[in-house]
Design an enzyme around this catalytic site. Sequence first.
Site, short mmCIF file in Angstrom:
data_model
loop_
_atom_site.label_atom_id
_atom_site.label_comp_id
_atom_site.label_asym_id
_atom_site.label_seq_id
_atom_site.Cartn_x
_atom_site.Cartn_y
_atom_site.Cartn_z
N SER A 1 -6.22 -14.74 -12.66
CA SER A 1 -4.97 -14.01 -12.39
C SER A 1 -4.91 -13.70 -10.90
O SER A 1 -5.86 -13.13 -10.34
CB SER A 1 -4.95 -12.70 -13.17
OG SER A 1 -5.05 -12.98 -14.54
N GLU B 1 -5.40 -9.74 -7.09
CA GLU B 1 -6.64 -9.40 -7.80
C GLU B 1 -7.87 -9.98 -7.10
O GLU B 1 -8.88 -9.30 -6.98
CB GLU B 1 -6.56 -9.89 -9.25
CG GLU B 1 -7.79 -9.51 -10.05
CD GLU B 1 -7.74 -10.01 -11.49
OE1 GLU B 1 -6.84 -9.61 -12.22
OE2 GLU B 1 -8.64 -10.78 -11.86
N ARG C 1 -9.85 -3.23 -13.26
CA ARG C 1 -10.12 -4.26 -12.25
C ARG C 1 -10.64 -3.69 -10.93
O ARG C 1 -10.40 -4.23 -9.86
CB ARG C 1 -8.89 -5.12 -11.96
CG ARG C 1 -8.43 -5.96 -13.10
CD ARG C 1 -9.50 -6.97 -13.55
NE ARG C 1 -9.02 -7.62 -14.76
CZ ARG C 1 -9.17 -7.09 -15.99
NH1 ARG C 1 -9.83 -5.94 -16.14
NH2 ARG C 1 -8.70 -7.69 -17.04
#
Length: 354
Positions: free
Chosen positions: A243, A346, A165
């Site tokens: 998320s 995130e 990520r």
Amino acid sequence: MTPALADYTTLGLGGRARSFVSAGTEAELIDAVKAADAAAEPVLLIGGGSNLVISDAGFPGTVIHVNTRGIGYAPQRIGADGRAVDVTVAAGEDWDGVVAATVAEGLAGLESLSGIPGRAGATPIQNVGAYGREVAEVITRVRVYDRRDDEILVLGNEDCSFAYRTSLFKSTGARYVVLDVTFRLARQALSLPVKYAELAAELGVTLGEGAGVGEVRSAVLKIRARKGMVLSPGDPDTRSAGSFFTNPIITAADLAAVEAAAAARAAGPVPRYEAGAGLVKVPAAWLIEHAGFAKGYGAPSPARVSSKHTLALVNTGNATTADLLALAREIVAGVRSAYGVTLTPEPILVGVIL
Ligand SMILES: Cc1cc2nc3c(=O)[nH]c(=O)nc-3n(C[C@H](O)[C@H](O)[C@H](O)COP(=O)(O)OP(=O)(O)OC[C@H]3O[C@@H](n4cnc5c(N)ncnc54)[C@H](O)[C@@H]3O)c2cc1C
């Protein structure tokens, strides 16, 4: 007056920008960035707005909405009889449209990444991933405008510092404007090997086997819909940024502390996945749920935990960014106090901090 940025984010949150430009061509995109830079005006690029949490106060600069279009296919021969196609996609192309088009072309490589909202140009930013796959596995090059050196560059996969990520693009702020991305996809009927147990079960294959690329796409869309992870205008559980937290990667010593805390709370076994070099990845959803934040937590407030997926924070109605961040802070504090682990957001936070 400029439009409310809430209309450009999947959370439906964010105030107005000082100025707002829609860039439909690459030249317009670069010109808009150059003009803002010349005026020392802050710049925020928005694609699908599906990974952004923008302040209620809006953005004190120029927002550029990336609307460039175009997909090109360049067949390649790999070795004696391997067949691949390099697919080059303009930054503003809708990501799931790209996945659908490549699956329809009989190409394998993107099928597990079906149903992720947003635009193609944002996929390298956080190295988008799902169901055990990431775009970094198939990206061969990213063409960018480098704002610092005022030049167009072609970056190879190894230049992009892809990791879980994150990437060069996320870690260098907004220095690089992604113009297009090239994915090397295999011309084959079978998907890449399935790496995620829930997906393998849905498909009725064993882990490590492939299935038809179209079947994998359908199965992924089905699983994602169950979790509110595909955008659906009538479903308030999909009004999220996906998320909200990354899965923490921790040391063996930290894991032992988490296990002790879990035992004391009778929370059951702690799931974990190998993350290399003696590290493990613990699902943030498990930590949140077992720290006392169940699905739907926060209701009846419109800023709440999704009723379908513990990791998604949603705005079901007229929440503000401040409401959503208050909920996020409460969750971070709760997980830290229960397990000693600090969750990291995130999405990209604009004009706000957690
Ligand atoms: C329901 C839902 C499910 C999701 N599921 C997943 C998932 O499974 N896996 C996953 O990884 N993510 C997931 N996400 C997060 C999100 O969809 C991805 O991160 C997506 O790639 C963001 O694309 P975007 O165009 O919406 O980016 P935006 O939110 O518009 O922007 C994100 C960041 O990228 C920057 N950016 C955008 N375009 C450019 C460009 N051309 N050049 C440089 N910078 C740019 C922006 O400035 C910002 O910093 C999900 C989100 C939602 C709402």
